[in-house]
Design a protein around this motif. Structure first.
Motif, PDB file in Angstrom:
ATOM      1  N   GLY A 177       0.513  -1.268  -0.087  1.00 43.75           N
ATOM      2  CA  GLY A 177       0.506  -0.172  -0.348  1.00 43.75           C
ATOM      3  C   GLY A 177       1.156   1.360  -0.380  1.00 43.75           C
ATOM      4  N   LEU A 194      -3.282  -3.100  -7.146  1.00 45.29           N
ATOM      5  CA  LEU A 194      -3.339  -3.672  -6.191  1.00 45.29           C
ATOM      6  C   LEU A 194      -3.691  -5.238  -6.218  1.00 45.29           C
ATOM      7  CD1 LEU A 194      -2.962  -4.089  -2.892  1.00 45.29           C
ATOM      8  CD2 LEU A 194      -5.370  -3.261  -2.089  1.00 45.29           C
ATOM      9  N   SER A 205      -4.068  -3.766   1.730  1.00 51.50           N
ATOM     10  CA  SER A 205      -2.802  -3.308   0.324  1.00 51.50           C
ATOM     11  C   SER A 205      -1.648  -3.466   2.185  1.00 51.50           C
ATOM     12  CB  SER A 205      -3.558  -1.637   0.250  1.00 51.50           C
ATOM     13  OG  SER A 205      -3.714  -1.334   1.536  1.00 51.50           O
ATOM     14  N   GLN A 212       0.955 -10.099   0.348  1.00 52.88           N
ATOM     15  CA  GLN A 212       0.521  -9.167  -1.104  1.00 52.88           C
ATOM     16  C   GLN A 212       1.519  -8.842  -1.718  1.00 52.88           C
ATOM     17  OE1 GLN A 212       0.394  -8.113   1.612  1.00 52.88           O
ATOM     18  NE2 GLN A 212       0.551  -5.907   2.424  1.00 52.88           N
ATOM     19  N   MET A 347      -8.772   0.803  -4.638  1.00 46.23           N
ATOM     20  CA  MET A 347      -8.084  -0.066  -3.098  1.00 46.23           C
ATOM     21  C   MET A 347      -8.695   0.110  -2.153  1.00 46.23           C
ATOM     22  SD  MET A 347      -4.237   1.497  -2.574  1.00 46.23           S
ATOM     23  CE  MET A 347      -2.678   1.104  -0.864  1.00 46.23           C
ATOM     24  N   ASP A 351      -9.809  -3.189   0.606  1.00 43.38           N
ATOM     25  CA  ASP A 351      -8.955  -2.834   1.424  1.00 43.38           C
ATOM     26  C   ASP A 351     -10.593  -2.992   2.744  1.00 43.38           C
ATOM     27  OD1 ASP A 351      -6.666  -2.872   1.224  1.00 43.38           O
ATOM     28  OD2 ASP A 351      -6.455  -0.674   2.141  1.00 43.38           O
TER      29      ASP A 351
END
Length: 527
Positions: A177, A194, A205, A212, A347, A351
């Motif tokens: 992130g 992402l 993220s 990730q 994003m 999340d």
């Protein structure tokens, strides 16, 4: 036990997935006596094509569906006759707040791409930032990918090859992130990036585990470019070529036989209508670590200590009479669906979906990405279907961990995931998806959801984890002192090597785990 009940080989391979076939082909070509044992009636594992609907002439890549990490070296070494076709459109992402506009990334027209960014985001510079982000990652792909079919380098060696210490640290030491926020301004475009870190993984993220990040790295290094290509003929065409290469090299392939235990001295016990033992100087495990641990336990020995894996995806396969119309009239369905079509994948949404799923809820909206194989490769459809304008469609739902379906009624849970995926896609369409779905001769709609439970039951992937466990960084912290460790295929037992997705550089349809295991095995066996 009589002599006929036991067979002797240089190498016994447990499981018949695509990596196992790669390993078998390499070993047999080197003159080794090798056998592959597969519990299903056909080899291929998740890399297969099937006809899901009776009477419908469509061969779908039912599980894995795109190819990025398969090195040209393996194709050349094994003489594989496969065609991987590049897609013109990289992605299309409608704005979830206003689906009448969206970002279309056209790899052949930078000006059209920039205009799409500006029209959707009201920002004339984000397209340039997105392009610059890709260019900055390019040296990582060029440095890392060529090492995937070589003994593992150290992290210091790769850092030096990349030549960008700040980027290296951002990718390998801090949550993804941070890098996305510093590189891109738009929540929508950050989400597009992402998703490469979330396919088959369950993370946010800013997850401190960097799960990730590792997934992201594997997605952006493929082929040294990060491109994901369409296998012509479907994934089954890839498996068929690997099986041909293995058999022609002299490998023995046994199907419909279940392995019930493995011992560290090379004994592989099977059970069909009678028990049988396959003895090998080495055993290669093409099954996940968790499955191997069960087999080792059954054989009375210590395990590898693998953690329980958990997949985090739902795959929806369907056949349409035609592609649905979009709410964004500036983009044709053919352009939008031929690349990766991102839906509800900003994003922030990704999340938020992680938070919801962590609390035991199916995310609403469910982040999904969609793609049409038949636009790039119509050969998977019969002549009549092609003439009618029919198209396949694949939806891949993110942030849906196995725990959401691991309940007392998995069928109902799967139906809820399917409904959530359809509702998510419907939110950006000008007509309901259901109106475009073909019906089979028996009246059933040509749509199915393959959940983590389905993968566990049909492919013996524990927890439905397509990577057989958490992905590893494809390098070492310090030089290794054994062939198995140098190639990233070691287990606590010297005569048992990993050759599937559980290997250090496993994951995706790559053949890398199989090639690495074969190289280590030949070093150990002395050939």
């Amino acid at each position: 036990m009589t002599a006929s009940d036991s067979r002797r080989y240089d190498v016994v391979i447990v499981g018949g997935g695509h990596n196992a076939l790669v390993a078998a082909a390499y070993l047999a070509r080197a003159g080794r006596r090798v056998v592959v044992i597969e519990r299903s009636d056909a080899v291929g594992g998740a890399a297969v094509s099937e006809r899901p609907w009776a009477g419908v002439d469509a061969r779908l890549s039912r599980y894995s569906y795109l190819v990025s990490l398969l090195p040209q070296r393996i194709i050349d070494d094994l003489g594989l006759r496969i065609e991987l076709r590049r897609r013109r459109y990289s992605s299309y992402t409608p704005d979830p707040t206003d689906p009448t506009r969206g970002v279309l990334v056209d790899t052949r027209d930078a000006e059209a791409t920039a205009a799409s960014f500006a029209r959707t985001l009201g920002d004339t510079h984000e397209a340039a930032r997105f392009a610059a982000f890709g260019e900055r990652l390019a040296p990582v792909a060029r440095a890392v990918f060529p090492t995937m079919a070589e003994p593992l380098p150290t992290s210091d060696e790769l850092r030096e090859r990349v030549g960008d210490d700040e980027l290296w640290d951002a990718l390998t030491t801090r949550p993804l992130g941070d890098l996305l926020r510093s590189s891109l301004d738009s929540d929508l475009v950050r989400g597009v990036a992402l998703t490469d870190g979330l396919i088959g993984t369950f993370a946010s993220s800013d997850d401190p585990s960097l799960t990730q990040n590792r997934c992201f790295l594997y997605h952006v290094i493929g082929g040294g470019t990060g491109d994901w290509d369409v296998p012509v003929g479907g994934m089954g065409a890839v498996t068929a070529e690997l099986e041909r290469a293995a058999r022609e090299a002299g490998a023995e392939i046994v199907t419909g036989v279940e392995v019930v235990s493995v011992s560290p001295d090379g004994d592989v016990h099977t059970m069909t209508d009678r028990s049988e033992v396959f003895r090998g100087d080495l055993v290669l495990s093409g099954v996940g670590r968790a499955v191997l641990d069960r087999l080792l336990t059954a054989g009375g020995s210590s395990t590898t200590g693998a953690e329980a894996p958990e997949g985090a995806q739902v795959k929806v396969n369907m056949l349409l009479s035609r592609l649905p119309r979009l709410r964004d009239e500036s983009v044709t369905p053919e352009a939008a669906f031929s690349g990766t079509f991102h839906v509800n994948e900003t994003m922030t949404q990704l999340d938020a979906a992680h938070v919801a799923a962590s609390g035991g809820l199916i995310p609403e909206p469910l982040p999904v990405e969609v793609y049409c194989h038949s636009l790039t490769d119509p050969s998977i459809l019969g002549e009549e279907l092609r003439a009618s304008g029919a198209q396949t469609l694949t939806m891949f739902g993110l942030q849906v961990p196995h725990r959401l379906i691991d309940d007392t009624d998995p069928v109902a849970a799967g139906a809820r995931l399917l409904a959530a995926a359809q509702a998510s896609l419907d939110s950006v369409l000008a007509e309901p998806l259901r109106d475009c779905i073909l019906r089979a001769p028996d009246g059933r709609l040509c749509i199915e959801a393959r959940t983590t439970r389905d993968l566990e039951e049909s492919l013996a992937m524990i927890g439905g984890d397509i990577f057989h466990g958490a992905l590893s960084w494809p390098w070492l912290s310090a030089p290794a002192d054994s062939p198995a460790a140098r190639w990233g295929v070691s287990t606590p037992h010297a005569r048992i090597l990993l050759c599937g997705a559980s290997a250090q550089r496993g994951g995706a349809v790559s053949g890398i785990g199989g090639q690495n295991a074969a190289m280590a095995a030949l070093e150990i066996l002395g050939g």
